[in-house]
Design a protein around this motif. Structure first.
Motif, PDB file in Angstrom:
ATOM      1  N   ASN A  60       4.693  16.753   0.624  1.00 40.32           N
ATOM      2  CA  ASN A  60       4.643  17.238  -0.761  1.00 40.32           C
ATOM      3  C   ASN A  60       5.521  16.349  -1.632  1.00 40.32           C
ATOM      4  O   ASN A  60       6.559  15.867  -1.188  1.00 40.32           O
ATOM      5  N   ARG A  61       5.111  16.160  -2.871  1.00 41.66           N
ATOM      6  CA  ARG A  61       5.966  15.433  -3.813  1.00 41.66           C
ATOM      7  C   ARG A  61       6.883  16.473  -4.461  1.00 41.66           C
ATOM      8  O   ARG A  61       6.424  17.347  -5.185  1.00 41.66           O
ATOM      9  N   ILE A  62       8.166  16.367  -4.166  1.00 42.01           N
ATOM     10  CA  ILE A  62       9.158  17.320  -4.653  1.00 42.01           C
ATOM     11  C   ILE A  62      10.049  16.610  -5.671  1.00 42.01           C
ATOM     12  O   ILE A  62      10.564  15.532  -5.400  1.00 42.01           O
ATOM     13  N   THR A  63      10.218  17.245  -6.834  1.00 39.96           N
ATOM     14  CA  THR A  63      11.046  16.672  -7.885  1.00 39.96           C
ATOM     15  C   THR A  63      12.034  17.720  -8.370  1.00 39.96           C
ATOM     16  O   THR A  63      11.648  18.856  -8.636  1.00 39.96           O
ATOM     17  N   THR A  64      13.303  17.347  -8.477  1.00 37.21           N
ATOM     18  CA  THR A  64      14.273  18.275  -9.059  1.00 37.21           C
ATOM     19  C   THR A  64      14.163  18.183 -10.577  1.00 37.21           C
ATOM     20  O   THR A  64      13.892  17.110 -11.122  1.00 37.21           O
ATOM     21  N   LEU A  65      14.364  19.299 -11.254  1.00 37.08           N
ATOM     22  CA  LEU A  65      14.279  19.284 -12.714  1.00 37.08           C
ATOM     23  C   LEU A  65      15.376  18.414 -13.329  1.00 37.08           C
ATOM     24  O   LEU A  65      15.210  17.888 -14.423  1.00 37.08           O
ATOM     25  N   ALA A  66      16.475  18.228 -12.607  1.00 38.48           N
ATOM     26  CA  ALA A  66      17.562  17.385 -13.108  1.00 38.48           C
ATOM     27  C   ALA A  66      17.134  15.920 -13.205  1.00 38.48           C
ATOM     28  O   ALA A  66      17.709  15.155 -13.976  1.00 38.48           O
ATOM     29  N   ASP A  67      16.117  15.523 -12.431  1.00 43.32           N
ATOM     30  CA  ASP A  67      15.673  14.126 -12.420  1.00 43.32           C
ATOM     31  C   ASP A  67      14.598  13.827 -13.459  1.00 43.32           C
ATOM     32  O   ASP A  67      14.163  12.682 -13.588  1.00 43.32           O
ATOM     33  N   ILE A  68      14.149  14.838 -14.202  1.00 44.48           N
ATOM     34  CA  ILE A  68      13.056  14.644 -15.150  1.00 44.48           C
ATOM     35  C   ILE A  68      13.620  14.385 -16.546  1.00 44.48           C
ATOM     36  O   ILE A  68      14.552  15.049 -16.982  1.00 44.48           O
ATOM     37  N   SER A  69      13.026  13.412 -17.221  1.00 42.25           N
ATOM     38  CA  SER A  69      13.390  13.086 -18.601  1.00 42.25           C
ATOM     39  C   SER A  69      12.134  13.036 -19.452  1.00 42.25           C
ATOM     40  O   SER A  69      11.035  12.822 -18.942  1.00 42.25           O
ATOM     41  N   ILE A  70      12.322  13.206 -20.747  1.00 44.69           N
ATOM     42  CA  ILE A  70      11.231  13.158 -21.714  1.00 44.69           C
ATOM     43  C   ILE A  70      11.406  11.891 -22.549  1.00 44.69           C
ATOM     44  O   ILE A  70      12.507  11.587 -23.002  1.00 44.69           O
ATOM     45  N   TYR A  71      10.309  11.181 -22.764  1.00 43.21           N
ATOM     46  CA  TYR A  71      10.352   9.964 -23.569  1.00 43.21           C
ATOM     47  C   TYR A  71      10.493  10.294 -25.054  1.00 43.21           C
ATOM     48  O   TYR A  71       9.783  11.144 -25.577  1.00 43.21           O
ATOM     49  N   THR A  72      11.432   9.600 -25.709  1.00 43.60           N
ATOM     50  CA  THR A  72      11.524   9.622 -27.166  1.00 43.60           C
ATOM     51  C   THR A  72      11.386   8.181 -27.638  1.00 43.60           C
ATOM     52  O   THR A  72      11.318   7.266 -26.810  1.00 43.60           O
ATOM     53  N   MET A  73      11.359   7.978 -28.922  1.00 43.60           N
ATOM     54  CA  MET A  73      11.219   6.616 -29.455  1.00 43.60           C
ATOM     55  C   MET A  73      12.430   5.752 -29.117  1.00 43.60           C
ATOM     56  O   MET A  73      12.307   4.543 -28.974  1.00 43.60           O
ATOM     57  N   ALA A  74      13.606   6.367 -28.961  1.00 38.81           N
ATOM     58  CA  ALA A  74      14.828   5.601 -28.734  1.00 38.81           C
ATOM     59  C   ALA A  74      15.268   5.567 -27.272  1.00 38.81           C
ATOM     60  O   ALA A  74      15.804   4.560 -26.815  1.00 38.81           O
ATOM     61  N   GLU A  75      15.054   6.657 -26.548  1.00 33.30           N
ATOM     62  CA  GLU A  75      15.593   6.761 -25.193  1.00 33.30           C
ATOM     63  C   GLU A  75      14.831   7.824 -24.418  1.00 33.30           C
ATOM     64  O   GLU A  75      13.868   8.391 -24.908  1.00 33.30           O
ATOM     65  N   GLU A  76      15.295   8.080 -23.218  1.00 30.39           N
ATOM     66  CA  GLU A  76      14.773   9.195 -22.440  1.00 30.39           C
ATOM     67  C   GLU A  76      15.797  10.322 -22.515  1.00 30.39           C
ATOM     68  O   GLU A  76      16.985  10.085 -22.356  1.00 30.39           O
TER      69      GLU A  76
END
Length: 145
Positions: free
Chosen positions: A45-61
């Protein structure tokens, strides 16, 4: 109780969020936030912690934790719109919470997942998150036990 996003998991092919409990021979022992049932998430299974997720913005993640906090600022104690809400309602929420999100890389399907997770954390855990310094203390305490 504060929520440690490094222990909250999204598992591909599984609905909802899971709390990491322990390592198992074939993967990880996890507990569903929604119904409390325990299961083994296999190594395939592909397991991802929520702490490792980022959202793209125009300037940064922007880390998902910060996105959740910005959504909470916008909504107060109210729930986020349903993931089944129309695209314009979701875009409107994210324009208020994260005005410079990158529309070319952060899709409505991602917004649906974020509001689904937000609502599940709001109902089943807490939107009061462990800070990074506290995470290190928690890990040290668990290791000592």
């Amino acid at each position: 109780m504060k929520t440690d996003l490094s222990k909250i998991l999204s598992i591909s092919g599984q609905h909802g969020l899971y709390r990491y409990l322990a390592q198992a021979r074939g993967g990880a022992i996890v507990e569903s936030l929604s119904d409390g049932k325990r299961t083994v998430a296999g190594a395939n299974n592909r397991i991802t912690t929520l702490a490792d997720i980022s959202i793209y913005t125009m300037a940064e993640e922007v880390k998902l934790k910060d996105v959740f906090l910005k959504i909470k600022e916008v909504l107060g104690d109210a729930a986020a719109p349903s993931p089944k809400a129309d695209a314009e309602e979701l875009k409107s929420l994210f324009k208020k919470a994260l005005p410079d999100y990158d529309g070319d890389r952060f899709y409505v399907s991602h917004m649906k997942k974020v509001v689904e997770w937000y609502n599940e954390l709001r109902e089943k855990a807490s939107l009061d998150f462990v800070e990074e310094e506290e995470e290190g203390e928690t890990e040290a305490t668990e290791a000592a036990e």
